[in-house]
Design an enzyme around this catalytic site. Structure first.
Site, PDB file in Angstrom:
ATOM      1  N   CYS A 150       0.885  -1.278   0.240  1.00 24.08           N
ATOM      2  CA  CYS A 150       0.360  -0.165  -0.257  1.00 24.08           C
ATOM      3  C   CYS A 150       0.868   1.013   0.057  1.00 24.08           C
ATOM      4  CB  CYS A 150      -1.273   0.000   1.404  1.00 24.08           C
ATOM      5  SG  CYS A 150      -2.520   1.395   0.890  1.00 24.08           S
ATOM      6  N   ASP A 219      -3.324   1.362  10.268  1.00 20.44           N
ATOM      7  CA  ASP A 219      -4.380   2.013  10.078  1.00 20.44           C
ATOM      8  C   ASP A 219      -4.368   2.469  12.055  1.00 20.44           C
ATOM      9  OD1 ASP A 219      -4.447   1.822   7.610  1.00 20.44           O
ATOM     10  OD2 ASP A 219      -5.604   2.857   7.599  1.00 20.44           O
TER      11      ASP A 219
HETATM   12  P1  RI2 Z   1       0.011   6.766   6.559  1.00 16.41           P
HETATM   13  C1  RI2 Z   1      -3.333   3.790   4.298  1.00 16.41           C
HETATM   14  O1  RI2 Z   1      -4.828   3.256   4.708  1.00 16.41           O
HETATM   15  C2  RI2 Z   1      -2.632   2.179   4.315  1.00 16.41           C
HETATM   16  O2  RI2 Z   1      -3.601   1.064   4.773  1.00 16.41           O
HETATM   17  C3  RI2 Z   1      -1.223   2.820   4.756  1.00 16.41           C
HETATM   18  O3  RI2 Z   1      -0.379   1.579   5.912  1.00 16.41           O
HETATM   19  C4  RI2 Z   1      -2.030   3.841   6.290  1.00 16.41           C
HETATM   20  O4  RI2 Z   1      -3.346   4.492   5.862  1.00 16.41           O
HETATM   21  C5  RI2 Z   1      -1.138   4.186   7.047  1.00 16.41           C
HETATM   22  O5  RI2 Z   1      -0.879   5.263   6.205  1.00 16.41           O
HETATM   23  P2  RI2 Z   1      -5.735   4.168   2.994  1.00 16.41           P
HETATM   24  O6  RI2 Z   1      -6.542   5.422   3.229  1.00 16.41           O
HETATM   25  O7  RI2 Z   1      -0.662   7.253   7.261  1.00 16.41           O
HETATM   26  O8  RI2 Z   1      -5.148   4.053   1.709  1.00 16.41           O
HETATM   27  O9  RI2 Z   1       1.100   6.180   7.317  1.00 16.41           O
HETATM   28  O10 RI2 Z   1      -7.267   3.385   2.911  1.00 16.41           O
HETATM   29  O11 RI2 Z   1      -0.038   7.229   4.882  1.00 16.41           O
END
Ligand code: RI2
Length: 345
Positions: A150, A219
Site C-alpha cells: 500500500c 491504520d
Molecule cells: P499513513 C492507508 O489506508 C494504508 O493502509 C496505510 O498503510 C495506512 O493508511 C497508513 O498510512 P488507506 O487510506 O498514515 O489507503 O502512514 O485506505 O500515510
C-alpha cells in the site's frame, strides 16, 4: 478486529446531514471518497476541517459553539471507520474545547482554544512522521531489499530519510488492489531515486525469499499489539514469517486505539464492491457476492517492531504507548469519546 460477521458486510455508510462551511464539507467528502487517504493525512485533514468550522462559527455563546463543533466532529467521524487516527485527532481538539468550556465566558474564547488545538495536532502529525523517518532509517541497512504494501506516509518518510543519509537499498512495492495505492508509493520512491520494483499483490510470496525486511504503515494498533492495515498486510506478514523475514510497522502514537484498552474492537471498513468489479461485469457473472474489506488484522506474533515517534517498541509494548498518550480512560473520558460516535444500529 471485529468479531461480528454482520459488520463485515458492505452497507452504505449512514450519513448524518449537517451544514458545514464549504471547505470543511469538501474535506469530509474527499476523505470519504479517498481523494484524501492514508491514516495520518485523514486525521490531519479532518482536524483541519474542524478548524475551518471553528473559524467560521457564527455562535455567540459557548454552549452553541460547542454544539456546532460536536455536530461537525460526529459528521467527520462518519467518513472512514477504521483509521483510528481520525477519532484520535478529533478528540484531541474536542477534549481541549470541552475542558475549557466551563470557564469560558464567550464563544470567541473557545474558538481560540479549538483553533490552537487544531494547529497543535496538525504540527504533531508533521513532526511525528519526520521523527519516525529518523528513527526508522536506522533499521534500514546498506544493500537491503525492503518490501512494502500500500502507501504509507510514515513508511515513505523512513525510506527517504535512509536514502538521503546515503544508504543504498531497493524496494518492492505491491500494487495494492483494488485502488492501486502501490503506484503512489512507487512514484514517490522513484522520485527521490530509490530503485523500486512494482509487483502484483499475489507475487509477494514468490519474491519474499529476496527480501530482508518488510516495512508497512498502520491504520490502527490495538492494545494487544495487533496491526490493522490495508487488506493483504496479514498475508504479507505470514509470507515473511514463513522465511523468517522481519516485519516492521511505522505508526505514529495517534494510530494506537484507546478504545481497545476497554475491550472495543476496531471496525473493518467494507467498501463498495464496484471498486473490485463493475456492476455490468458482476451481472454477467450471475448470482455472485463480492466482498471488499479495506483492511485486515495482523496478529502481534507476526510483527517484530513498531516504529513510533516516541521510539521503537515490540508489539506487546503497545499498551505502554497507549497509557503514555491516553492514560487510563476514566468513565467520563469514555463518555466524552463516545459522544462523537454514531450508533450504527
Ligand atoms: P499513513 C492507508 O489506508 C494504508 O493502509 C496505510 O498503510 C495506512 O493508511 C497508513 O498510512 P488507506 O487510506 O498514515 O489507503 O502512514 O485506505 O500515510
Amino acid at each position: 478486529m471485529c468479531a461480528n460477521k454482520r459488520e463485515y458486510r458492505y452497507r452504505k455508510p449512514r450519513r448524518e446531514h449537517i451544514s458545514l462551511p464549504k471547505d470543511a464539507s469538501r474535506i469530509a467528502e474527499d476523505i470519504r471518497t479517498m481523494r484524501i487517504r492514508g491514516a495520518g493525512r485523514i486525521a490531519s485533514s479532518a482536524v483541519e476541517a474542524l478548524r475551518i468550522v471553528a473559524r467560521n462559527s457564527p455562535a455567540e455563546d459557548a454552549e452553541r459553539f460547542v454544539s456546532q463543533m460536536s455536530d461537525a466532529a460526529r459528521f467527520l467521524l462518519q467518513t472512514r471507520p477504521t483509521a483510528v487516527s481520525l477519532p484520535n485527532g478529533i478528540r484531541y481538539v474536542m477534549h481541549r474545547v470541552n475542558q475549557a468550556k466551563p470557564k469560558a465566558t464567550s464563544a470567541a474564547e473557545l474558538k481560540l482554544v479549538a483553533i490552537e488545538a487544531a494547529d497543535d495536532f496538525v504540527e504533531l502529525t508533521r513532526t511525528a512522521v519526520e521523527r519516525i523517518g529518523e528513527i526508522g532509517a536506522k533499521r534500514i541497512r546498506e544493500g537491503d531489499v525492503v518490501l512494502t504494501h500500500c502507501n504509507s506516509g510514515a513508511v515513505i518518510s523512513v525510506m527517504t530519510t535512509a536514502w538521503r543519509e546515503g544508504k543504498r537499498f531497493e524496494v518492492y512495492a505491491t500494487e495494492t488492489r483494488p485502488r492501486f495505492q502501490g503506484h503512489i508509493t512507487a512514484r514517490a520512491l522513484a522520485h527521490v531515486g530509490i530503485p523500486v520494483t512494482l509487483i502484483l499483490d499475489d507475487a509477494v510470496r514468490y519474491f519474499m525469499q529476496d527480501v530482508d525486511t518488510v516495512l508497512v504503515g498502520a491504520d490502527a494498533i490495538t492494545a494487544n499489539g495487533a496491526l490493522v492495515n490495508k487488506v493483504g498486510t496479514s498475508m504479507v506478514a505470514l509470507a515473511a514469517h514463513e522465511v523468517d523475514v522481519k516485519v516492521f510497522v511505522a505508526a505514529e502514537s495517534y494510530k494506537f486505539s484507546p478504545e481497545t484498552m476497554i475491550g472495543e474492537l476496531v471496525e473493518i471498513e467494507e467498501r463498495d464492491p464496484s471498486e473490485i468489479i463493475s456492476r455490468k461485469k458482476l451481472n454477467q457473472l450471475g448470482r455472485v457476492v463480492v466482498r471488499n474489506p479495506s483492511f485486515d488484522v495482523t496478529p502481534p506474533e507476526f510483527i517484530d517492531l513498531i516504529i513510533t515517534e516516541r521510539g521503537i517498541i515490540p508489539p506487546l509494548g503497545a499498551m505502554l504507548i497507549l497509557q503514555e498518550v491516553f492514560g487510563v480512560l476514566t468513565p467520563e473520558e469514555l463518555r466524552e469519546y463516545q459522544t462523537y460516535r454514531i450508533d450504527e444500529n
